[in-house]
Design a protein around this motif. Structure first.
Motif, PDB file in Angstrom:
ATOM      1  N   SER A 139      41.435  18.355  16.805  1.00  0.00           N
ATOM      2  CA  SER A 139      42.244  17.210  16.358  1.00  0.00           C
ATOM      3  C   SER A 139      42.812  16.407  17.513  1.00  0.00           C
ATOM      4  CB  SER A 139      43.391  17.701  15.468  1.00  0.00           C
ATOM      5  OG  SER A 139      44.206  18.613  16.185  1.00  0.00           O
ATOM      6  N   SER A 140      42.842  16.984  18.711  1.00  0.00           N
ATOM      7  CA  SER A 140      43.397  16.284  19.861  1.00  0.00           C
ATOM      8  C   SER A 140      42.787  16.833  21.144  1.00  0.00           C
ATOM      9  CB  SER A 140      44.923  16.459  19.889  1.00  0.00           C
ATOM     10  OG  SER A 140      45.474  15.823  21.018  1.00  0.00           O
ATOM     11  N   PHE A 141      42.445  15.964  22.065  1.00  0.00           N
ATOM     12  CA  PHE A 141      41.911  16.415  23.348  1.00  0.00           C
ATOM     13  C   PHE A 141      42.196  15.376  24.426  1.00  0.00           C
ATOM     14  CE2 PHE A 141      38.488  13.973  21.475  1.00  0.00           C
ATOM     15  CZ  PHE A 141      37.870  13.330  22.532  1.00  0.00           C
ATOM     16  N   THR A 142      42.089  15.818  25.676  1.00  0.00           N
ATOM     17  CA  THR A 142      42.412  14.964  26.821  1.00  0.00           C
ATOM     18  C   THR A 142      41.248  14.931  27.786  1.00  0.00           C
ATOM     19  OG1 THR A 142      44.768  15.500  26.633  1.00  0.00           O
ATOM     20  CG2 THR A 142      44.023  14.630  28.749  1.00  0.00           C
ATOM     21  N   ILE A 143      40.934  13.748  28.292  1.00  0.00           N
ATOM     22  CA  ILE A 143      39.916  13.603  29.322  1.00  0.00           C
ATOM     23  C   ILE A 143      40.559  12.972  30.556  1.00  0.00           C
ATOM     24  CG2 ILE A 143      38.160  13.245  27.534  1.00  0.00           C
ATOM     25  CD1 ILE A 143      37.938  10.311  28.554  1.00  0.00           C
ATOM     26  N   VAL A 144      39.840  13.054  31.665  1.00  0.00           N
ATOM     27  CA  VAL A 144      40.239  12.332  32.874  1.00  0.00           C
ATOM     28  C   VAL A 144      39.089  11.408  33.229  1.00  0.00           C
ATOM     29  CG1 VAL A 144      41.081  12.489  35.243  1.00  0.00           C
ATOM     30  CG2 VAL A 144      41.517  14.370  33.637  1.00  0.00           C
ATOM     31  N   ILE A 145      39.401  10.143  33.473  1.00  0.00           N
ATOM     32  CA  ILE A 145      38.377   9.147  33.774  1.00  0.00           C
ATOM     33  C   ILE A 145      38.835   8.301  34.958  1.00  0.00           C
ATOM     34  CG2 ILE A 145      39.320   7.568  32.035  1.00  0.00           C
ATOM     35  CD1 ILE A 145      36.453   6.578  31.526  1.00  0.00           C
ATOM     36  N   GLY A 146      37.913   8.024  35.865  1.00  0.00           N
ATOM     37  CA  GLY A 146      38.246   7.211  37.033  1.00  0.00           C
ATOM     38  C   GLY A 146      37.166   6.183  37.297  1.00  0.00           C
ATOM     39  N   GLY A 147      37.556   5.097  37.919  1.00  0.00           N
ATOM     40  CA  GLY A 147      36.612   4.033  38.238  1.00  0.00           C
ATOM     41  C   GLY A 147      36.411   3.883  39.732  1.00  0.00           C
ATOM     42  N   TYR A 148      35.516   2.988  40.094  1.00  0.00           N
ATOM     43  CA  TYR A 148      35.379   2.620  41.499  1.00  0.00           C
ATOM     44  C   TYR A 148      36.537   1.711  41.899  1.00  0.00           C
ATOM     45  CZ  TYR A 148      30.778   4.724  41.525  1.00  0.00           C
ATOM     46  OH  TYR A 148      29.753   5.631  41.450  1.00  0.00           O
ATOM     47  N   LYS A 149      37.142   1.081  40.889  1.00  0.00           N
ATOM     48  CA  LYS A 149      38.339   0.253  41.092  1.00  0.00           C
ATOM     49  C   LYS A 149      39.186   0.332  39.826  1.00  0.00           C
ATOM     50  CE  LYS A 149      35.844  -3.969  39.682  1.00  0.00           C
ATOM     51  NZ  LYS A 149      36.314  -4.016  38.308  1.00  0.00           N
ATOM     52  N   ASP A 150      40.457  -0.031  39.942  1.00  0.00           N
ATOM     53  CA  ASP A 150      41.321  -0.091  38.764  1.00  0.00           C
ATOM     54  C   ASP A 150      40.733  -1.060  37.745  1.00  0.00           C
ATOM     55  OD1 ASP A 150      42.933   1.535  40.264  1.00  0.00           O
ATOM     56  OD2 ASP A 150      44.541   0.091  40.531  1.00  0.00           O
ATOM     57  N   ASP A 151      40.848  -0.702  36.472  1.00  0.00           N
ATOM     58  CA  ASP A 151      40.223  -1.531  35.441  1.00  0.00           C
ATOM     59  C   ASP A 151      40.880  -1.226  34.096  1.00  0.00           C
ATOM     60  OD1 ASP A 151      38.501  -3.366  34.317  1.00  0.00           O
ATOM     61  OD2 ASP A 151      36.680  -2.204  34.630  1.00  0.00           O
TER      62      ASP A 151
END
Length: 199
Positions: free
Chosen positions: A34-46
């Motif tokens: 019902s709930s989960f967390t991911i971590v995501i990153g870019g080459y630049k802020d977006d």
């Protein structure tokens, strides 16, 4: 006059609505929790748009960085509570460099649009039906431990891949170390179908 103005506004908004419907997600995640967390990153802020079943919400993501104290990659933490078990993420696929999907109880993942993805963590997803990384040609680091995939795991050609940890994963479609010419570290224990490795 009001009717004419309203009609004009509706005419202007219709193409935008159609465009939004036609836009394809860059990430699709199916989960059994019902709930989960991911971590995501870019080459630049977006910014990205996230739809967990309630319509799109804009979220900011930061550029991927290395935590000097822990030695781990960092990005933006996003927590989802999907209404139907599906989360779709829209945005600039070319900007996504880092994705951590560890322990999200994922049953299906589509990240084929992320052609510039460099770092992928997808450990401890024991109900994952399969994973196709063919399009993720810029992958440098892959960690998929304890992910028994019922419908196959396709890695594909990875000219930049240097570190691969795929213990207790199995059901490989194309495992061949010749596809990873820059590979420096490999961990693949607990995969009885891998009987030999050309080094």
């Amino acid at each position: 006059m009001k009717k004419t103005l309203l009609s004009l506004l509706m005419t202007l908004l219709t193409p935008l609505a159609l465009m939004a419907q036609d836009e394809q997600p860059i990430i699709t995640l199916h989960t059994s929790t019902s709930s989960f967390t991911i971590v995501i990153g870019g080459y630049k802020d977006d910014c990205i748009d996230v739809d967990a079943g309630r319509g799109p919400e804009e979220k900011e993501i930061t550029a991927t960085s290395l935590d000097q104290e822990t030695g781990e990659l960092t990005g933006s933490l996003l927590t989802f509570t999907p209404t139907n078990g599906v989360v779709k993420i829209y945005g600039d696929a070319e900007n996504i460099s880092f994705l951590n999907l560890n322990g999200c109880y994922l049953t299906h993942v589509d990240i084929s649009a992320l052609k510039n993805l460099s770092f992928l963590y997808i450990n401890n997803n024991e109900s994952l039906d399969g994973l196709d990384l063919t399009n993720n040609t810029e992958l440098r680091y892959l960690e998929a431990v304890d992910c028994p995939m019922t419908n196959g795991f396709t890695i594909g050609q990875k000219p930049e891949l240097q570190i691969m940890m795929i213990a207790q994963t199995g059901n490989f479609r194309d495992f061949n170390t010749a596809n990873y010419p820059k590979l420096r570290y490999l961990s693949c224990w607990g995969n009885p179908e891998i009987t030999s490795i050309d080094a």
